[in-house]
Design an enzyme around this catalytic site. Structure first.
Site, short mmCIF file in Angstrom:
data_model
loop_
_atom_site.label_atom_id
_atom_site.label_comp_id
_atom_site.label_asym_id
_atom_site.label_seq_id
_atom_site.Cartn_x
_atom_site.Cartn_y
_atom_site.Cartn_z
N GLY A 275 0.83 -1.20 0.00
CA GLY A 275 0.00 0.00 0.00
C GLY A 275 0.86 1.24 0.00
O GLY A 275 2.07 1.17 -0.22
N ASN A 276 0.23 2.38 0.22
CA ASN A 276 1.00 3.62 0.32
C ASN A 276 0.32 4.53 1.33
O ASN A 276 -0.73 4.20 1.86
CB ASN A 276 1.16 4.27 -1.06
#
Ligand SMILES: Cc1cc2nc3c(=O)[nH]c(=O)nc-3n(C[C@H](O)[C@H](O)[C@H](O)COP(=O)(O)O)c2cc1C
Length: 407
Positions: A209-210
């Site tokens: 993810g980020n």
């Protein structure tokens, strides 16, 4: 609201029970209009019990009350879920050989359909042409999602979840009701905005993810809607509460797309109806080619993950752009100073082919998760058209000012 829920003949009809239930629980008057085939999946007794109204498939029942027309003309909102390939084809052709077909022709209310079918049927040129026709007529298409299908296959064609159908339908009804809202500088512009960060699954418990919170993209959507645009907001993962205002805005319809592949499909569909597309989501550049069915366990201390590049959504949108459409990208860059940021922005703008690129500097303390932001806007002349600094809403309004200057 007087809501008609059409049900056609697919396994997903059982999920529509929850759609009807949610609408009834929220105080709406719901009339279910099943097709004859759909009654093989969910029967009249279920629909009558949860909608608390009599249910028929035939135009020949309740003739004295002109029921075949009354349902359509009374409706504030019509939902068709699941929408089979057959029912979509009949809608596109205006065929009215059952109560649902007649109701759909008689209504001037917003119509929201949730297609469900095998991927091969969804991908077929006939279905895609019917969907395009319906979209052109203003029908709202929700989904389909990508995932496991009846029969063991997997792919696009799965009906989206009941809460998503209800949210999209109520948003369509609110937008319709607010159509007389005061004119402003983005009045009647149709806008597609993506926001949040995608999550690429690795195994059942982990993902790539980020740090995107979704705040900037949501601010772009709210600014557009407050200035009169109709906004289709496609949200990946966002921080808690970030979507709240958008979900209740009369001119914003929110759709969820959690992975890069889902985001690609959702934004392609949204941009097919949009005058302006703003791609503010942080889409993962890479994903794991084969998601593990089981949790990857600790073994000898080293795990190697193969990664493949995800499709570049922005480039795809630019390639398929509609005539007159304006496409805006966001670039989150790490840079030592403004000159380097500007150079990176100019290079990226021309590589992506967008009309405008909002470039903002990100780092451990900047850009992500914060309420404030700073951006410069690079246009197709490879000049910095404007700068903005302040809250994410201030940056969002500056973006729309820059878009208006371009258009
Ligand atoms: C078990 C089963 C599942 C089906 N699921 C779907 C489906 O998900 N989507 C679809 O388009 N057709 C599906 N069909 C085919 C439709 O039921 C068929 O095309 C029917 O004529 C649709 O009629 P209607 O649109 O009037 O309900 C399915 C058929 C069966 C027997």
């Amino acid at each position: 609201m007087f809501v008609v829920v059409g049900v056609s003949g697919g396994i997903a009809a059982y999920k529509t029970v929850q759609v009807v239930r949610a609408l009834v629980t929220n105080g709406h008057e719901v009339h279910v209009v099943p097709t004859a085939d759909s009654l093989r999946f969910v029967g009249t007794a279920t629909w009558e019990a949860i909608s608390r109204h009599p249910v028929t498939t035939s135009v020949h029942d309740d003739v004295a009350e002109v029921r075949h027309v009354a349902l359509g003309t009374s409706a504030d909102l019509v939902i068709v879920a699941p929408a089979t390939a057959n029912t979509l084809a009949k809608m596109a052709a205006g065929i009215s050989d059952n109560l649902l077909g007649v109701t759909l022709l008689a209504t001037t209310a917003p119509v929201v359909v949730a297609p469900a079918m095998h991927t091969a049927m969804w991908d077929h040129a006939a279905t895609q042409a019917n969907i395009a026709t319906l979209r052109e007529r203003g029908v709202h298409i929700v989904g389909p999602a990508d995932g496991p299908l009846t029969g063991g296959d997997s792919g696009p064609g799965r009906m989206v979840e009941p809460d998503e159908i209800v949210a999209a339908a109520l948003a369509a009804a609110r937008r319709f009701a607010a159509a007389g809202a005061p004119a402003s500088d983005l009045a009647d512009l149709r806008v597609a905005v993506s926001t949040g960060g995608t999550r690429e699954p690795i195994d059942p418990v982990r993902f790539l993810g980020n740090r995107s919170s979704g705040k900037q993209g949501v601010a772009v959507a709210l600014a557009a809607a407050d200035r009169g645009a109709y906004v289709h907001l496609v949200a990946a993962h966002v921080d808690d509460g970030v979507l709240e205002k958008a979900l209740h805005h009369p001119r914003i319809a929110v759709e969820r797309a959690l992975t890069a592949v889902e985001m690609d499909a959702a934004m392609r569909a949204a941009s097919a109806e949009a005058d302006v597309v703003v791609m503010a989501a942080a889409v993962a550049d890479f994903s794991v080619p084969e998601v593990s069915d089981v949790k990857i366990r600790k073994e000898d201390g080293t795990v190697t993950l193969d990664l493949v590049e995800n499709p570049d959504i922005l480039i795809g949108l630019v390639q398929d752009r509609r005539p007159g459409q304006t496409i805006v990208g966001f670039a989150a860059e790490t840079a030592d100073d403004d000159a380097e940021l500007r150079e990176r922005g100019i290079r990226k703008r021309s590589r992506k082919g967008v009309d405008l690129l909002a470039v903002n500097r990100v780092g451990w303390q900047e850009g992500f998760e914060t309420a404030e932001n700073r951006a410069l806007f690079v246009d197709a002349t490879d000049e910095v058209a404007s700068h903005a600094a302040g809250t994410k809403r201030v940056v969002a309004d500056a973006l729309w000012d820059a878009v208006l200057r371009l258009r």
